[in-house]
Design an enzyme around this catalytic site. Structure first.
Site, PDB file in Angstrom:
ATOM      1  CD  GLU A   1      11.596 -12.222  -6.271  1.00 39.32           C
ATOM      2  OE1 GLU A   1      11.151 -11.402  -5.477  1.00 39.32           O
ATOM      3  OE2 GLU A   1      12.760 -12.148  -6.724  1.00 39.32           O
TER       4      GLU A   1
ATOM      5  CE  LYS B   1      16.737 -11.014  -8.260  1.00 41.93           C
ATOM      6  NZ  LYS B   1      16.217 -11.280  -6.887  1.00 41.93           N
TER       7      LYS B   1
ATOM      8  CG  ASN C   1       0.127   2.588   3.579  1.00 46.78           C
ATOM      9  OD1 ASN C   1      -0.860   2.481   2.870  1.00 46.78           O
ATOM     10  ND2 ASN C   1       1.281   3.058   3.153  1.00 46.78           N
ATOM     11  N   GLY C   2      -1.054  -0.223   6.842  1.00 49.59           N
ATOM     12  CA  GLY C   2      -0.873  -0.931   8.109  1.00 49.59           C
ATOM     13  C   GLY C   2      -2.075  -1.816   8.380  1.00 49.59           C
TER      14      GLY C   2
ATOM     15  CG  HIS D   1      21.556 -37.513   0.849  1.00 48.32           C
ATOM     16  ND1 HIS D   1      22.029 -38.763   1.169  1.00 48.32           N
ATOM     17  CD2 HIS D   1      22.639 -36.696   0.886  1.00 48.32           C
ATOM     18  CE1 HIS D   1      23.338 -38.700   1.409  1.00 48.32           C
ATOM     19  NE2 HIS D   1      23.725 -37.457   1.233  1.00 48.32           N
TER      20      HIS D   1
ATOM     21  CE  LYS E   1      12.510  -3.019  -4.767  1.00 47.45           C
ATOM     22  NZ  LYS E   1      13.438  -4.111  -5.127  1.00 47.45           N
TER      23      LYS E   1
ATOM     24  CB  CYS F   1      -0.861   0.017   1.259  1.00 52.70           C
ATOM     25  SG  CYS F   1      -1.955  -1.383   1.384  1.00 52.70           S
TER      26      CYS F   1
ATOM     27  CD1 TRP G   1      -0.852  -6.672  -0.318  1.00 48.02           C
ATOM     28  CD2 TRP G   1      -0.091  -6.362  -2.379  1.00 48.02           C
ATOM     29  NE1 TRP G   1      -0.275  -7.834  -0.723  1.00 48.02           N
ATOM     30  CE2 TRP G   1       0.196  -7.686  -1.982  1.00 48.02           C
ATOM     31  CE3 TRP G   1       0.299  -5.950  -3.655  1.00 48.02           C
ATOM     32  CZ2 TRP G   1       0.853  -8.585  -2.815  1.00 48.02           C
ATOM     33  CZ3 TRP G   1       0.959  -6.847  -4.469  1.00 48.02           C
ATOM     34  CH2 TRP G   1       1.229  -8.151  -4.049  1.00 48.02           C
TER      35      TRP G   1
ATOM     36  NE  ARG H   1       5.449   1.268  -1.174  1.00 47.91           N
ATOM     37  CZ  ARG H   1       6.293   1.286  -0.158  1.00 47.91           C
ATOM     38  NH1 ARG H   1       7.464   1.822  -0.316  1.00 47.91           N
ATOM     39  NH2 ARG H   1       5.958   0.812   1.003  1.00 47.91           N
TER      40      ARG H   1
ATOM     41  CD  GLU I   1      18.638 -13.420  -5.104  1.00 50.15           C
ATOM     42  OE1 GLU I   1      17.897 -13.710  -4.151  1.00 50.15           O
ATOM     43  OE2 GLU I   1      18.360 -12.503  -5.903  1.00 50.15           O
TER      44      GLU I   1
HETATM   45  C1  G6P Z   1       9.451  -8.718  -0.630  1.00 47.13           C
HETATM   46  C2  G6P Z   1       9.932  -8.728  -2.068  1.00 47.13           C
HETATM   47  C3  G6P Z   1      11.249  -9.490  -2.167  1.00 47.13           C
HETATM   48  C4  G6P Z   1      12.260  -8.872  -1.203  1.00 47.13           C
HETATM   49  C5  G6P Z   1      11.724  -8.904   0.226  1.00 47.13           C
HETATM   50  C6  G6P Z   1      12.629  -8.173   1.216  1.00 47.13           C
HETATM   51  O1  G6P Z   1       9.039  -9.983  -0.244  1.00 47.13           O
HETATM   52  O2  G6P Z   1       8.972  -9.291  -2.929  1.00 47.13           O
HETATM   53  O3  G6P Z   1      11.735  -9.397  -3.497  1.00 47.13           O
HETATM   54  O4  G6P Z   1      13.471  -9.571  -1.300  1.00 47.13           O
HETATM   55  O5  G6P Z   1      10.468  -8.249   0.261  1.00 47.13           O
HETATM   56  O6  G6P Z   1      12.631  -6.796   0.935  1.00 47.13           O
HETATM   57  P1  G6P Z   1      13.619  -5.776   1.626  1.00 47.13           P
HETATM   58  O7  G6P Z   1      13.169  -4.424   1.157  1.00 47.13           O
HETATM   59  O8  G6P Z   1      13.474  -5.951   3.103  1.00 47.13           O
HETATM   60  O9  G6P Z   1      14.999  -6.124   1.156  1.00 47.13           O
END
Ligand code: G6P
Length: 611
Positions: free
Chosen positions: A492, A489, A101-102, A508, A606, A2, A75, A27, A485
């Site tokens: 995502e 990616k 927000n919140g 295993h 984001k 949000c 959101w 975001r 990682e």
């Molecule tokens: C969300 C995003 C991820 C990100 C994570 C941590 O879940 O979708 O891509 O890695 O937040 O975000 P930050 O801003 O704390 O690095």
């Protein structure tokens, strides 16, 4: 997540609000809305969908000049994404509008009270109760909008960043914060308010961050801040840093491409002034612990969410290897619920690009409550986590817009490498090894440039496998966080099911899944587990599985590799930073081949500012 934007001033209020919302789009959100005060009534337009879909109805309905307005991207948390659930919400009479927000924890109870008193709630949201509570306080004779808001907030439990508009006082906005960020942008005869400086940075660089428990009354010419117990707080504006600004595509097809290509520059910024070749060490002036305090540490625990958590894993390994201090990484989303045992000899490090991730912030607060020493590894200066920690390493990656983090994650691992060298040199890392690593750190940005130039080769490999429905990412020791990682990616942004495994675990269990339809990306640093990685490749190839090797090593010609991605060799400890880059490019090109919205993947935000 949000987003809030508000404006008070002589400018084109609706245009400024819409532009602010557009800058918060990255975001993630599912609906949006704008409200202004017009002839003692709130006028608002709300839509489910993108901000651009809001432009027409707003243009049609909210033309004219309004001294102030508030806007929101939502959101969905309480209730689905419907127009009725969009912010801004109003009270029954249409006098008060709020954007929030919140999460309000006692919303159900408050909703029941409002309904019992004859109020009509028109949404499923927790937020709507705020508009009703504030209006009720005004009706009951509250002396000002800020007093009414403060009294209403006394009734709620939970977190909020909120802006309030009163149709009877159309040139004033009240803002309040508790656990969800609010920043005031101070312009020349105009004021901006936002949950994220990216929404307003193109208007002004002078900002005031509200603290938890603070409220502000904002008009075009002035702002006044007070605490919930009505004490005036005097806050001078501070200068917005580059990392907090929003920015444009500048000719790149999307933000992810722009941000991947900004990595060498971002890394140079992070390294600037921090390397000390003479002593083979690094300087991290944001860490306010002296050599003796750093030497007395017996453990390091790093925590973050998503990609930040995988960077934390890479960081823990670097610290353990170079400083020989036991170090571990934990997902902040777990740590906060574990009732962690806090040890006074442990250094805790919170990692976050945005500095606003609720799970990470709550973990920081929980650890601090138990007396832990927590430092930050954060990109956004002035963010909640950065401020809560009060010390640490800023990432200097610059603004990151694409949901899939690239340059921020690279700078996280880079920062941990600098910290590991620093901690190592305070202990037993030799001057020669320190000097080797400092030289390696200096070389990294140019090596990343080389990898980025290999774009077409990586794109071709990505296109070859874009129709796979599942993939393995395998790595050992240093390659393991890289593999995690890489899988993150791909998941995502391409929506292909990608699973990361430590290479030696393959036999295993997961080996049962290997066949021609299951490609494996194997991450192979040039280090002492090279033989193990080669054995992993043999096991996959023997079952007909395609192997994409991503390596800094010279592999034997006989290794059964289907596709090879080479990165330059640096030092075994630093190679993982380089090995991560092709995996970003691989995920990116896979997502593009599948026609995905790379910057705004479905279901993701984001920065996840709700817990
Ligand atoms: C969300 C995003 C991820 C990100 C994570 C941590 O879940 O979708 O891509 O890695 O937040 O975000 P930050 O801003 O704390 O690095």
């Amino acid at each position: 997540m949000c987003g809030i934007v508000a404006y008070a001033g002589p400018g084109d209020t609706t245009a400024i609000l819409l532009e602010g919302l557009r800058r918060l789009e990255y975001r993630g959100y599912d609906s949006a809305g704008v409200a202004v005060a017009a002839r003692r009534k709130i006028k608002r337009v709300r839509v489910v969908g993108r901000v651009e879909e809001l432009t027409d109805p707003v243009g049609a309905d909210l033309t004219g000049s309004y001294p102030a307005g508030i806007a929101h991207t939502r959101w969905a948390s309480h209730g689905p994404a419907t127009t009725a659930n969009c912010h801004p919400h109003t009270d029954g009479s249409g006098r008060i509008a709020i954007a929030h927000n919140g999460i309000l924890d006692n919303a159900e109870q408050l909703r029941a009270e409002i309904t019992a008193a004859g109020g009509v709630l028109t949404s499923d949201t927790d937020s709507e109760v705020l508009a009703h509570l504030i209006a009720a306080q005004l009706e009951a004779g509250a002396e000002s909008l800020v007093a009414a808001t403060s009294a209403a907030l006394d009734r709620v439990r939970g977190t909020y960043g909120v802006v309030v508009l009163d149709a009877r006082e159309p040139d004033t906005i009240v803002a309040a914060r508790h656990g969800s960020p609010v920043v005031i942008g101070v312009g020349d005869g105009e004021m901006f308010i936002a949950s994220d400086p990216a929404a307003i940075a193109h208007h002004t660089r002078k900002v005031v961050y509200l603290d938890d428990g603070e409220l502000a009354t904002v008009t075009a010419g002035d702002y006044a801040t007070i605490t919930r117990d009505s004490r005036r707080t005097i806050k001078a504006p501070v200068e917005l840093t580059a990392a907090a600004e929003g920015y444009e595509l500048d000719g790149y097809p999307d933000f992810m491409t722009r941000e991947m290509h900004a990595q060498p520059e971002a890394m140079r910024r992070a390294l600037a002034g921090r390397l000390d070749p003479r002593w083979g060490t690094t300087r991290l002036d944001g860490i306010l612990l002296d050599a003796r305090e750093l030497r007395s540490l017996r453990r390091v625990t790093i925590f973050g969410c998503g990609s930040a958590y995988y960077a934390a894993e890479a960081g823990a390994l670097l610290i353990e290897q170079l400083a020989r201090i036991p170090a571990e990484a934990q997902p902040a989303s777990e740590l906060r619920y574990r009732n962690p045992v806090v040890d006074s000899d442990t250094l805790y490090i919170a990692v976050s690009q945005s500095g606003e991730t609720a799970d990470t912030l709550v973990a920081v607060e929980e650890l601090q409550r138990k007396g832990a020493r927590v430092i930050g590894c954060v990109n956004v200066v002035g963010s909640s986590i950065g401020r809560a920690c009060g010390q640490g390493m800023f990432l200097h990656a610059g603004p990151e817009v694409s949901v899939a983090s690239t340059k921020a994650v690279t700078n996280m691992t880079l920062s941990f490498a600098m910290l590991a060298v620093l901690l190592g040199r305070i202990r037993d890392l030799s001057p020669a090894d320190g000097a080797r690593l400092v030289a390696g750190l200096e070389k990294l940005p140019a090596q990343v440039e080389q990898i980025l130039a290999d774009d077409e080769h990586i794109a071709q490999i990505a296109r070859t496998y874009a129709n796979a429905s599942r993939m393995f990412f395998l790595g050992q020791v240093r390659g393991w966080p890289v593999a995690r990682e890489g899988a993150q990616k791909l998941k995502e942004i391409s929506y292909i099911h990608a699973e990361a495994y430590p290479g030696s675990e393959l036999k295993h269990g997961p080996l049962a899944l290997i066949d021609e339809s299951m490609p494996s990306v194997v991450v192979i640093p040039d280090d002492d587990v090279l033989e193990r990685n080669l054995s992993t490749i043999e096991q996959i190839a023997a079952r007909g599985g395609p192997v994409i090797a991503v390596t800094s090593a010279e592999l034997p010609k006989s290794a059964p590799i289907t596709h090879m991605i080479r990165v330059p060799h640096n030092s075994p400890e630093l190679d993982p930073i380089l090995l991560t880059i092709p995996l970003q490019m691989f995920a990116y090109h896979t997502a593009v081949a599948l026609g995905r919205d790379v910057d705004k993947p479905r279901n993701l935000a984001k920065s996840v500012t709700v817990a």
